[in-house]
Design an enzyme around this catalytic site. Sequence first.
Site, PDB file in Angstrom:
ATOM      1  N   HIS A   1      -8.946   4.062  -1.019  1.00 50.43           N
ATOM      2  CA  HIS A   1      -7.617   3.499  -1.095  1.00 50.43           C
ATOM      3  C   HIS A   1      -7.066   2.640  -2.103  1.00 50.43           C
ATOM      4  O   HIS A   1      -7.244   1.453  -2.080  1.00 50.43           O
ATOM      5  CB  HIS A   1      -7.342   2.694   0.402  1.00 50.43           C
ATOM      6  CG  HIS A   1      -6.147   2.107   0.516  1.00 50.43           C
ATOM      7  ND1 HIS A   1      -5.011   2.528   0.378  1.00 50.43           N
ATOM      8  CD2 HIS A   1      -5.655   0.974   1.321  1.00 50.43           C
ATOM      9  CE1 HIS A   1      -3.982   1.792   0.670  1.00 50.43           C
ATOM     10  NE2 HIS A   1      -4.451   0.921   1.258  1.00 50.43           N
TER      11      HIS A   1
ATOM     12  N   CYS B   1       0.981  -1.230  -0.190  1.00 47.23           N
ATOM     13  CA  CYS B   1       0.138   0.020   0.170  1.00 47.23           C
ATOM     14  C   CYS B   1       0.844   1.202   0.025  1.00 47.23           C
ATOM     15  O   CYS B   1       0.356   2.289  -0.164  1.00 47.23           O
ATOM     16  CB  CYS B   1      -0.887  -0.023   1.236  1.00 47.23           C
ATOM     17  SG  CYS B   1      -1.897  -1.628   1.278  1.00 47.23           S
TER      18      CYS B   1
ATOM     19  N   CYS C   1     -13.422  -0.049   8.225  1.00 45.60           N
ATOM     20  CA  CYS C   1     -12.528  -0.404   7.160  1.00 45.60           C
ATOM     21  C   CYS C   1     -12.595   0.782   6.089  1.00 45.60           C
ATOM     22  O   CYS C   1     -13.315   1.346   5.750  1.00 45.60           O
ATOM     23  CB  CYS C   1     -12.946  -1.605   6.457  1.00 45.60           C
ATOM     24  SG  CYS C   1     -12.889  -3.103   7.607  1.00 45.60           S
TER      25      CYS C   1
END
Lengths: 395, 138
Positions: A341, A85, A215
Amino acid sequence: MRDVAVLGVGMTKFGKHPDKSLVDLFAEAFFEAFEESNIELKDIQALYYGNFVGEMTDGSGNLSGFMADEIGLRGIPAIRYEGACASSSVAFREAVRAVAAGYYDIVAVGGSERLYTAGTEIGTRALATAVDGVYEITAGLTFPGVFALAARLYSKAYEIPLEELREMMAMVSVKNHRYGAINPKAQFYGKLGNLKVEDVLNSRMISSPLTLLDCCPMTDGGSAAIIAAADIAEDLVDTPVYVRGTGQSSAGGLFRQKGDIIRAIPRRKSSQMAFKEANMTPKDIDFVEIHDCFTIAEIIATEAMGFFEYGQGCYAVRDGVTSIDGDLPVNPDGGLIGKGHPVGATGVSQVYSVVKQLRGEFKENPVRDAETAMTDTLGGDFGTLVNIILSIHRR
Amino acid sequence: MKFVDFFNALLGGKLIGQKCGDCGSYTCPPKATCDNCGSRNLEEVEMSGKGRIMTFTTTYVAPAGYSEEAPYTVAMVELDEGPWIVGRIDLPVEEIERLGQALVGARVSVYGREYPTEPFYPNKEKRVVPMFRLESER
Ligand SMILES: [Zn+2]
């Protein structure tokens, strides 16, 4: 070493882009950055591109050459960086180091990723390639799972009853969704802006004790930045944003880090490296864009970076210290939870938000009088950690 | 040491680790250097296979390749010799939910259970999961 500055930044809207390829997403972000950089394509000497799981989501590897060629940068050195990430933050840091060393004068950096379109099962498996591929994945450990493990450890270590901790974690989601809902580039723009703590606690359980609203979402998106030697940048743009310090660190599997996972030791090392390079302390930072992949992750990050004592980050959220009008605004762009994300694009999208804020162009949720800020990007279960300090002030 | 040997030993009822000839600490699962001091002076040993649950999570949304096993409960256990390992608690989810955070600290013993492999797992023949069985309460 030379001073380095950001000329321009770009990012796509984050969200669902089934109709845009990895190249399409990167190109869109790149040209937004390019158009505010006052350079020509031939001025760009190298491309630093971040992508995590193109092989799994799009059946595509060897991506950097395609990215460079498709945006008109034929033949330049193009390198793909993979740090889960944190991929584009690794790319950004390497680009900065090459310019600082005098090897290049102007380079492009960025990333793209398509996890929303990949679907939950493939997306979850793709993200899980960042846990230990032998000893952790065999038990079916997922990324929500990693931070669920951390949440229970945090509760136990700091003697905070789990239900109390969950309420404070939920406040991270409420805050970041409030900010994501007013950010036009965010996945949840116009949505979920008025969440309540109970909504987070009562949403679907993903990996106990983390619910869906603890999340960040699966996201498609791209981001880009053009960076240059500071002397060159000052001739090209009105408001160069200077890269004052960067840091990076690594770690092995969760089971090797043991109870230290709630102290995020690699993040402490990385942020201290960045502070040292910038000759700054946490007190010099006006706001941060950090890696809130899960609510508990934001709390752990603010502690490890040195803004709060270990075990105190949860109270900072509860008491509003990390809200837009608090002492340390955290994730005014909505963070990963509110903004989305697209993993390989996330790090440079944090740089995007910081640069816009420091130039006074982040109109939707401005941090008052912000001059210096910091990003924090986490790859895997602390396997790759990158911090970047940006300022409108040159050294 | 090969990773496959570690899991095959686990299926055979043995948890294999390493003892450091320099600092005396244990490393498990095995690796090329001592997890404490970095020494390569390591001796393969059989671990006690006993420890306590440090943290756990019940996973309801599983990755591709694991969905048919969900929900399952992943845990990290601190072995009596010091190392932590990742595996699953072998209780039904209803029981896990009933016990909740009280499971943290519970004593367990480790054994191996075989599952079908999946396309991305390094062992293309089988997948072995370390399983944690709660030691019976007195
Ligand atoms: Zn040793």
